[in-house]
Design a protein around this motif. Sequence first.
Motif, PDB file in Angstrom:
ATOM      1  N   GLY A 249      26.905  46.932  32.086  1.00 53.73           N
ATOM      2  CA  GLY A 249      26.677  48.031  33.029  1.00 53.73           C
ATOM      3  C   GLY A 249      26.237  47.539  34.393  1.00 53.73           C
ATOM      4  O   GLY A 249      26.739  48.010  35.426  1.00 53.73           O
ATOM      5  N   CYS A 250      25.293  46.588  34.430  1.00 52.89           N
ATOM      6  CA  CYS A 250      24.823  46.056  35.722  1.00 52.89           C
ATOM      7  C   CYS A 250      25.919  45.269  36.431  1.00 52.89           C
ATOM      8  O   CYS A 250      26.023  45.315  37.666  1.00 52.89           O
ATOM      9  N   PHE A 251      26.753  44.549  35.669  1.00 47.30           N
ATOM     10  CA  PHE A 251      27.832  43.791  36.294  1.00 47.30           C
ATOM     11  C   PHE A 251      28.866  44.731  36.917  1.00 47.30           C
ATOM     12  O   PHE A 251      29.313  44.509  38.056  1.00 47.30           O
ATOM     13  N   LEU A 252      29.232  45.783  36.204  1.00 49.51           N
ATOM     14  CA  LEU A 252      30.171  46.762  36.757  1.00 49.51           C
ATOM     15  C   LEU A 252      29.590  47.429  38.000  1.00 49.51           C
ATOM     16  O   LEU A 252      30.300  47.705  38.966  1.00 49.51           O
ATOM     17  N   LEU A 253      28.277  47.691  37.958  1.00 51.47           N
ATOM     18  CA  LEU A 253      27.616  48.313  39.102  1.00 51.47           C
ATOM     19  C   LEU A 253      27.666  47.398  40.327  1.00 51.47           C
ATOM     20  O   LEU A 253      27.885  47.868  41.456  1.00 51.47           O
ATOM     21  N   SER A 254      27.498  46.106  40.115  1.00 54.81           N
ATOM     22  CA  SER A 254      27.443  45.172  41.242  1.00 54.81           C
ATOM     23  C   SER A 254      28.811  44.941  41.876  1.00 54.81           C
ATOM     24  O   SER A 254      28.897  44.671  43.074  1.00 54.81           O
ATOM     25  N   ILE A 255      29.889  45.009  41.100  1.00 53.82           N
ATOM     26  CA  ILE A 255      31.224  44.723  41.638  1.00 53.82           C
ATOM     27  C   ILE A 255      31.959  45.987  42.068  1.00 53.82           C
ATOM     28  O   ILE A 255      33.145  45.946  42.368  1.00 53.82           O
ATOM     29  N   THR A 256      31.241  47.112  42.099  1.00 52.35           N
ATOM     30  CA  THR A 256      31.847  48.356  42.567  1.00 52.35           C
ATOM     31  C   THR A 256      31.826  48.403  44.087  1.00 52.35           C
ATOM     32  O   THR A 256      30.790  48.161  44.714  1.00 52.35           O
ATOM     33  N   ASP A 257      32.958  48.684  44.688  1.00 50.52           N
ATOM     34  CA  ASP A 257      33.035  48.875  46.134  1.00 50.52           C
ATOM     35  C   ASP A 257      33.976  50.032  46.420  1.00 50.52           C
ATOM     36  O   ASP A 257      34.458  50.712  45.506  1.00 50.52           O
ATOM     37  N   SER A 258      34.251  50.272  47.689  1.00 50.10           N
ATOM     38  CA  SER A 258      35.072  51.420  48.076  1.00 50.10           C
ATOM     39  C   SER A 258      36.491  51.336  47.537  1.00 50.10           C
ATOM     40  O   SER A 258      37.142  52.363  47.330  1.00 50.10           O
ATOM     41  N   ASP A 259      36.983  50.121  47.272  1.00 45.71           N
ATOM     42  CA  ASP A 259      38.344  49.955  46.751  1.00 45.71           C
ATOM     43  C   ASP A 259      38.402  50.053  45.228  1.00 45.71           C
ATOM     44  O   ASP A 259      39.486  50.240  44.665  1.00 45.71           O
ATOM     45  N   THR A 260      37.264  49.884  44.569  1.00 44.81           N
ATOM     46  CA  THR A 260      37.218  49.968  43.099  1.00 44.81           C
ATOM     47  C   THR A 260      36.165  50.991  42.671  1.00 44.81           C
ATOM     48  O   THR A 260      35.317  50.707  41.827  1.00 44.81           O
ATOM     49  N   SER A 261      36.233  52.163  43.261  1.00 40.21           N
ATOM     50  CA  SER A 261      35.207  53.180  43.010  1.00 40.21           C
ATOM     51  C   SER A 261      35.171  53.627  41.554  1.00 40.21           C
ATOM     52  O   SER A 261      34.121  54.058  41.062  1.00 40.21           O
ATOM     53  N   ILE A 262      36.284  53.514  40.852  1.00 33.75           N
ATOM     54  CA  ILE A 262      36.359  53.985  39.472  1.00 33.75           C
ATOM     55  C   ILE A 262      35.370  53.250  38.568  1.00 33.75           C
ATOM     56  O   ILE A 262      34.940  53.782  37.532  1.00 33.75           O
ATOM     57  N   ARG A 263      34.947  52.047  38.958  1.00 29.16           N
ATOM     58  CA  ARG A 263      34.042  51.268  38.111  1.00 29.16           C
ATOM     59  C   ARG A 263      32.660  51.893  38.011  1.00 29.16           C
ATOM     60  O   ARG A 263      31.910  51.594  37.073  1.00 29.16           O
ATOM     61  N   ILE A 264      32.303  52.725  38.957  1.00 35.82           N
ATOM     62  CA  ILE A 264      30.966  53.303  38.939  1.00 35.82           C
ATOM     63  C   ILE A 264      30.775  54.242  37.755  1.00 35.82           C
ATOM     64  O   ILE A 264      29.664  54.378  37.227  1.00 35.82           O
ATOM     65  N   ILE A 265      31.851  54.876  37.295  1.00 37.80           N
ATOM     66  CA  ILE A 265      31.729  55.837  36.194  1.00 37.80           C
ATOM     67  C   ILE A 265      31.337  55.140  34.895  1.00 37.80           C
ATOM     68  O   ILE A 265      30.334  55.518  34.270  1.00 37.80           O
ATOM     69  N   PRO A 266      32.084  54.109  34.419  1.00 34.42           N
ATOM     70  CA  PRO A 266      31.618  53.429  33.198  1.00 34.42           C
ATOM     71  C   PRO A 266      30.274  52.727  33.379  1.00 34.42           C
ATOM     72  O   PRO A 266      29.495  52.636  32.424  1.00 34.42           O
ATOM     73  N   ALA A 267      29.982  52.252  34.596  1.00 35.86           N
ATOM     74  CA  ALA A 267      28.699  51.583  34.828  1.00 35.86           C
ATOM     75  C   ALA A 267      27.537  52.551  34.614  1.00 35.86           C
ATOM     76  O   ALA A 267      26.560  52.221  33.910  1.00 35.86           O
ATOM     77  N   ILE A 268      27.635  53.738  35.190  1.00 28.70           N
ATOM     78  CA  ILE A 268      26.553  54.715  35.057  1.00 28.70           C
ATOM     79  C   ILE A 268      26.448  55.214  33.619  1.00 28.70           C
ATOM     80  O   ILE A 268      25.346  55.399  33.084  1.00 28.70           O
ATOM     81  N   ILE A 269      27.584  55.417  32.962  1.00 25.70           N
ATOM     82  CA  ILE A 269      27.563  55.895  31.580  1.00 25.70           C
ATOM     83  C   ILE A 269      26.911  54.859  30.668  1.00 25.70           C
ATOM     84  O   ILE A 269      26.099  55.200  29.789  1.00 25.70           O
ATOM     85  N   ILE A 270      27.247  53.586  30.868  1.00 31.97           N
ATOM     86  CA  ILE A 270      26.656  52.529  30.031  1.00 31.97           C
ATOM     87  C   ILE A 270      25.155  52.418  30.265  1.00 31.97           C
ATOM     88  O   ILE A 270      24.365  52.305  29.312  1.00 31.97           O
ATOM     89  N   LEU A 271      24.727  52.456  31.528  1.00 34.40           N
ATOM     90  CA  LEU A 271      23.295  52.373  31.819  1.00 34.40           C
ATOM     91  C   LEU A 271      22.545  53.573  31.267  1.00 34.40           C
ATOM     92  O   LEU A 271      21.378  53.457  30.862  1.00 34.40           O
ATOM     93  N   GLY A 272      23.197  54.736  31.243  1.00 30.89           N
ATOM     94  CA  GLY A 272      22.577  55.906  30.618  1.00 30.89           C
ATOM     95  C   GLY A 272      22.539  55.789  29.111  1.00 30.89           C
ATOM     96  O   GLY A 272      21.587  56.220  28.456  1.00 30.89           O
ATOM     97  N   LEU A 273      23.580  55.176  28.547  1.00 30.82           N
ATOM     98  CA  LEU A 273      23.690  55.055  27.097  1.00 30.82           C
ATOM     99  C   LEU A 273      22.566  54.236  26.492  1.00 30.82           C
ATOM    100  O   LEU A 273      22.109  54.518  25.378  1.00 30.82           O
ATOM    101  N   VAL A 274      22.082  53.216  27.206  1.00 27.80           N
ATOM    102  CA  VAL A 274      21.121  52.273  26.625  1.00 27.80           C
ATOM    103  C   VAL A 274      19.675  52.673  26.855  1.00 27.80           C
ATOM    104  O   VAL A 274      18.772  52.033  26.298  1.00 27.80           O
ATOM    105  N   GLY A 275      19.401  53.699  27.652  1.00 32.07           N
ATOM    106  CA  GLY A 275      18.029  54.003  28.047  1.00 32.07           C
ATOM    107  C   GLY A 275      17.107  54.333  26.889  1.00 32.07           C
ATOM    108  O   GLY A 275      16.159  53.595  26.580  1.00 32.07           O
TER     109      GLY A 275
END
Length: 622
Positions: free
Chosen positions: A168-194
């Motif tokens: 989740g943190c890796f997907l969050l770090s490599i998200t930029d304006s050209d790969t915005s779709i990565r933010i969705i699985p990143a946030i879901i994974i970080l929410g999943l583990v809380g």
Amino acid sequence: MTLANNLHVSPYDGDEKDNVQLESCPKTATNNDEYQKAITPRSMRYFILISTIIESIIFSGLIFGWPALFYMLKNEQIYSYLCPNNNYSVDDDDIDDFDINQTTINPNDKQLQHYGRDNCIPQENILNMAFTIGIFSMGFTSFAWGFLLESKGLRFVRIALNLLISVGCFLLSITDSDTSIRIIPAIIILGLVGVPLRIANMQIADFFPLKRSTIITLFSGAFSASPVIFVLIKYGYDNWSLSYFWATFTLFLTSITLLPLNTFCLPRLSVRTREKTLLKRYDEYCAKIEALDLEMNKGKPHFINNKMLKTITDQMNEQESNKLLLQQPDNNANNTTKTPIIVNFSQFQREKETVRKPNLLKRIFKPVKTADNENELPLRVSLISISFLMHQLWFSWINTYMVLYSGSMALWLDRVTDDDREKGQFTQTFGLVQVSALIIAPIAGDVIDRIVRRAQHIQDANGRRLMQAQSGFGPVLFTTLTLLGAVICRFFDTSIAVYLSIAFITILRALFIAVASAYLRVRYPANHFNRLNGIMCTIGAFFSLLQFPLFYFESKSHLGAFQVNSVCAILTVLCLLNPLSLRIGSIQKRLIDREQCYGKYLMQNKSNTINNNNHVVNPIDN
């Protein structure tokens, strides 16, 4: 009776080793000294505790720092292509509105760049959708993680969560304006583990049986304080020119460093199982020392490890080869004589060598096999009890209101003020004060621990269980009254009411999860805790969907806000029934007796089924 055997208690008792006594070891040592030597070393216990608390502060509630992360994502132009005008030019009006006292304007200023894209509804909708799914998945999957803790063990669950956090943190770090779709699985994974991370880390409390509730609430406080991480990152992002990539990539690196802790330091199945194994090993060591007429090495500060056992066993093997009689102490405390036995260690060694030692991966992931405890209560005894139902409803409504408070905060601030700067000050204050949960939450746990320790001195088992059940009255009542204070503040559209509500919500956020979990641990059997905690959080996640219609009605008008606040006040008053029922001893005694009766029936029925006897009539139905 041996040290390990003394761990056996009634299945209705919530604690296994609070009053461990030592009878089979040398009389020259105190019970506490021998107990500390038998279990996990104190230095290791505190290292695991401190490491897991730091981990909980950083990752367990990371997603609740969403407002700060949301700001950075918009500033990094995530999903900016959905906006009608995504060039984000800054006009003179934006500059004038930004700071009327600023003499020089830097067009590259991050806060200034944020102006002009506050009202991009499609962008905000898709980001909030990812956050909503992440929050829901956090509670929705909790029951599954609770059952995994019992079936696969603590180490397997922690490694799985560690890997998910890293992804989740890796997907969050490599998200930029050209790969915005990565933010969705990143946030879901970080929410999943809380929540699963919080539940798993609560097992560390079994290292400290006399402070169990305090440690549980400390982890809950770390969970509540976790949103401050993104607040601090945002501060560095705005003021220290910290790039978004390195700020989030640091989280990924931190998660990787925790992998050795989860792999080699944590027990495979559970803390309780490890401590029982160490106590049995210590009993074996004591017996062999006594059999060889040797004295315990008082210089050994830690638990008996396999190397020490091997050394003493080699001595026994040497004597066995010389056909000497070994002496084993009689477990009868009144009989001080020693019984001669012949130890055929050679045959034992040959049988041991026939068992192939598993490889490293199997030793890491495969849980320790434990014998079935015939005195273990089925989960349904606790799950369908009236006391758990009331506790579940109490928890579910407080959890729902916490989500509603955060979600409708903007609606309330719009009624309070039109000044965006004042609104931002309210939001920043709300984020920063959450760190106080680290101090507030353990106070409730300490109160419960003190009552439970007093209960241990009660000889009557029923009286002891009644006092343990009522130990949650004070913390539960105070938590409910704090919720009522926050609800009352929402009736007033003033700045003072906002600040008062922030104080109430901060205390509530620190207490309600801590108190709810600590109460489960002292009220119900220890082997039910993981599953009950997971089920409670999952049902609470479904119940929290009630916030959507409440949010809809509040957004309609001032009258709608008053109606929603009235409904919240009524439901909060009804929640007072839970702590009040804990105070009434006759009600709690009847509930405990009913649970005991039903538990004995199920255990007897299971035994009779195995023995192919006739079905036993449920005594509750008579």
